[in-house]
Design a protein around this motif. Sequence first.
Motif, mmCIF file in Angstrom:
data_model
loop_
_atom_site.group_PDB
_atom_site.id
_atom_site.type_symbol
_atom_site.label_atom_id
_atom_site.label_comp_id
_atom_site.label_asym_id
_atom_site.label_seq_id
_atom_site.Cartn_x
_atom_site.Cartn_y
_atom_site.Cartn_z
ATOM 1 N N ALA A 208 26.813 -18.936 16.329
ATOM 2 C CA ALA A 208 25.505 -19.613 16.293
ATOM 3 C C ALA A 208 24.818 -19.592 17.656
ATOM 4 C CB ALA A 208 25.683 -21.050 15.818
ATOM 5 N N LEU A 209 25.601 -19.701 18.736
ATOM 6 C CA LEU A 209 24.974 -19.759 20.060
ATOM 7 C C LEU A 209 24.581 -18.372 20.571
ATOM 8 C CD1 LEU A 209 27.151 -22.538 21.725
ATOM 9 C CD2 LEU A 209 24.945 -22.745 20.561
ATOM 10 N N ALA A 210 24.935 -17.335 19.818
ATOM 11 C CA ALA A 210 24.419 -15.994 20.145
ATOM 12 C C ALA A 210 22.973 -15.867 19.665
ATOM 13 C CB ALA A 210 25.281 -14.924 19.487
ATOM 14 N N ASN A 211 22.600 -16.700 18.712
ATOM 15 C CA ASN A 211 21.223 -16.709 18.185
ATOM 16 C C ASN A 211 20.698 -18.143 18.127
ATOM 17 O OD1 ASN A 211 20.790 -13.851 17.343
ATOM 18 N ND2 ASN A 211 22.665 -14.311 16.192
ATOM 19 N N PRO A 212 20.532 -18.763 19.281
ATOM 20 C CA PRO A 212 20.110 -20.167 19.267
ATOM 21 C C PRO A 212 18.630 -20.289 18.907
ATOM 22 C CG PRO A 212 20.205 -19.374 21.512
ATOM 23 C CD PRO A 212 20.694 -18.253 20.645
ATOM 24 N N PRO A 213 18.163 -21.506 18.643
ATOM 25 C CA PRO A 213 16.744 -21.716 18.332
ATOM 26 C C PRO A 213 15.839 -21.204 19.461
ATOM 27 C CG PRO A 213 18.015 -23.696 17.908
ATOM 28 C CD PRO A 213 18.937 -22.743 18.591
ATOM 29 N N GLN A 214 14.594 -20.910 19.100
ATOM 30 C CA GLN A 214 13.663 -20.286 20.039
ATOM 31 C C GLN A 214 13.511 -21.083 21.326
ATOM 32 O OE1 GLN A 214 12.435 -17.174 19.404
ATOM 33 N NE2 GLN A 214 11.868 -17.274 21.566
ATOM 34 N N ARG A 215 13.444 -22.400 21.218
ATOM 35 C CA ARG A 215 13.202 -23.185 22.434
ATOM 36 C C ARG A 215 14.382 -23.065 23.414
ATOM 37 N NH1 ARG A 215 13.102 -29.373 20.163
ATOM 38 N NH2 ARG A 215 12.339 -28.396 18.295
ATOM 39 N N VAL A 216 15.584 -22.882 22.869
ATOM 40 C CA VAL A 216 16.757 -22.669 23.734
ATOM 41 C C VAL A 216 16.703 -21.269 24.333
ATOM 42 C CG1 VAL A 216 19.288 -22.540 23.797
ATOM 43 C CG2 VAL A 216 18.150 -24.300 22.411
ATOM 44 N N ARG A 217 16.362 -20.301 23.500
ATOM 45 C CA ARG A 217 16.249 -18.908 23.994
ATOM 46 C C ARG A 217 15.234 -18.830 25.131
ATOM 47 N NH1 ARG A 217 18.402 -15.556 19.764
ATOM 48 N NH2 ARG A 217 17.824 -13.683 20.883
ATOM 49 N N ASP A 218 14.124 -19.549 24.973
ATOM 50 C CA ASP A 218 13.060 -19.495 25.987
ATOM 51 C C ASP A 218 13.576 -19.996 27.336
ATOM 52 O OD1 ASP A 218 11.353 -18.500 24.106
ATOM 53 O OD2 ASP A 218 10.307 -20.395 23.736
ATOM 54 N N ILE A 219 14.338 -21.075 27.313
ATOM 55 C CA ILE A 219 14.870 -21.636 28.570
ATOM 56 C C ILE A 219 15.811 -20.631 29.239
ATOM 57 C CG2 ILE A 219 16.401 -23.423 29.509
ATOM 58 C CD1 ILE A 219 15.235 -25.294 27.301
ATOM 59 N N LEU A 220 16.673 -20.027 28.434
ATOM 60 C CA LEU A 220 17.650 -19.082 28.993
ATOM 61 C C LEU A 220 16.960 -17.808 29.489
ATOM 62 C CD1 LEU A 220 20.506 -19.467 26.331
ATOM 63 C CD2 LEU A 220 20.289 -20.624 28.548
ATOM 64 N N ALA A 221 16.008 -17.318 28.688
ATOM 65 C CA ALA A 221 15.323 -16.069 29.057
ATOM 66 C C ALA A 221 14.464 -16.255 30.303
ATOM 67 C CB ALA A 221 14.460 -15.583 27.887
ATOM 68 N N ALA A 222 13.893 -17.448 30.484
ATOM 69 C CA ALA A 222 13.063 -17.693 31.672
ATOM 70 C C ALA A 222 13.929 -17.614 32.936
ATOM 71 C CB ALA A 222 12.401 -19.065 31.567
ATOM 72 N N ALA A 223 15.191 -18.031 32.811
ATOM 73 C CA ALA A 223 16.074 -18.014 33.979
ATOM 74 C C ALA A 223 16.624 -16.622 34.259
ATOM 75 C CB ALA A 223 17.232 -18.990 33.760
ATOM 76 N N ASP A 224 16.907 -15.861 33.184
ATOM 77 C CA ASP A 224 17.442 -14.503 33.353
ATOM 78 C C ASP A 224 17.136 -13.694 32.093
ATOM 79 O OD1 ASP A 224 18.799 -12.161 33.706
ATOM 80 O OD2 ASP A 224 20.722 -13.085 34.231
ATOM 81 N N PRO A 225 16.034 -12.940 32.120
ATOM 82 C CA PRO A 225 15.613 -12.213 30.909
ATOM 83 C C PRO A 225 16.647 -11.187 30.446
ATOM 84 C CG PRO A 225 13.918 -12.139 32.624
ATOM 85 C CD PRO A 225 15.134 -12.744 33.241
ATOM 86 N N ALA A 226 17.513 -10.732 31.344
ATOM 87 C CA ALA A 226 18.460 -9.676 30.975
ATOM 88 C C ALA A 226 19.734 -10.229 30.343
ATOM 89 C CB ALA A 226 18.823 -8.860 32.223
ATOM 90 N N ALA A 227 20.005 -11.508 30.494
ATOM 91 C CA ALA A 227 21.278 -12.066 30.015
ATOM 92 C C ALA A 227 21.151 -12.522 28.568
ATOM 93 C CB ALA A 227 21.694 -13.238 30.896
ATOM 94 N N SER A 228 22.129 -12.150 27.723
ATOM 95 C CA SER A 228 22.091 -12.551 26.313
ATOM 96 C C SER A 228 22.447 -14.035 26.186
ATOM 97 C CB SER A 228 23.088 -11.721 25.508
ATOM 98 O OG SER A 228 24.411 -12.010 25.928
#
Length: 372
Positions: A208-228
């Motif tokens: 489930a945490l490989a495909n978290p909700p969009q708001r979680v993805r946004d936080i992670l992607a803002a910090a490191d767009p390359a990291a899954s």
Amino acid sequence: MDHPFLSTPKLGFGLMRLPKLADGAIDIEQTKEMVDLFLDAGLTYFDTAFVYDGGQSEIAAGKALVARHPRESFTLATKLNVRVSADQSSAEQQLLTSLERTGAGYFDYYLLHAISSGNLPKYDEYRIWDYAARMKEKGLVKHWGFSFHDSPELLDRLLTNHPDAEFVQLQINYADWESDSVASRRNLEVARAHGKPVVVMEPVRGGALANPPQRVRDILAAADPAASPASWAIRFVASQPGIMTVLSGMSNLDQMKDNISYMRNFRPFSAEESAVMENARRALLDVPSIPCTGCSYCTEGCPMQIHIPDIFSARNRDIIFGQTEFAKRRYQQITADSSGADQCIQCGQCEAACPQKLPIIDLLRQAAEAFA
Ligand code: SF4
Ligand code: SF4
């Protein structure tokens, strides 16, 4: 905490979700490729169990790993589960069957499987603790411990009563870090207080945490767009003190390549990354979902043979991602040849078996209404 087990490479290969062929059998050829890639990356820890895939996981470990690589080039863990044994002697027989299936000769790590307050009386009655210690003396097991799904208070009691258990396997992930039911952080602290290294299971909570909700993805992607998102989840747990290895139940070569890319030369979280993770964890708490890990412990005793984790997975697609039509189609596929959520007779067997203590009967009722 200083302990020789802590020098284990921080990524372990969990063999509970191996790739499957169209007919449902484990894809041994792809598993061989995954095993080779894993070992080539300098990683060594493999984890299976007597009950995984009805024994097929141990057989696959034998074919893809043991038969093809020097025995000392890897460590292999498996588990004894009293749930599938009617008496002490058949429980003890599990180790011999596991040795036969894998051809491993011995297990580096042997675990009493998925201990909780519900099954603990059976582990005690069958004296499996003593059995594990005896098997260590005989050399069939190098080290023994247990995997655990219950409260920090029970973990503390078990480690006090069984100080010769050498390690524990715990469910630790950022979604369950502060939860009351799983208590990842508090259980880890109990293990550390007893000086026991921890093997981590469910670091991405059944995927489930490989495909978290969009708001979680946004936080992670803002910090490191390359990291899954999976890399954040796995590095979070591997960064905690006292972790021996983190099991990832990899199901195909791509997942393995992704895992290896950031775990081959593991770098613990920086202070900034820890802060990002904490933001993501808090954002996730705001999203309602069914916290089912897909372990399937609930399905074996279900008299109606309801595919509970699959139904919850479909339901989560709707709840978390709003994919209502997709979820309904998925539900129809799941229940085409088996009982639907509305056929639950409320016997309660599944709830007694669920390590996450989910109110399965009520959740199935809600699923039946949502998918009607
Ligand atoms: S309560 Fe329902 S889902 Fe659970 S085991 Fe019984 S019939 Fe199956
Ligand atoms: S409902 Fe509970 S026992 Fe069943 S798969 Fe989910 S977490 Fe596991």
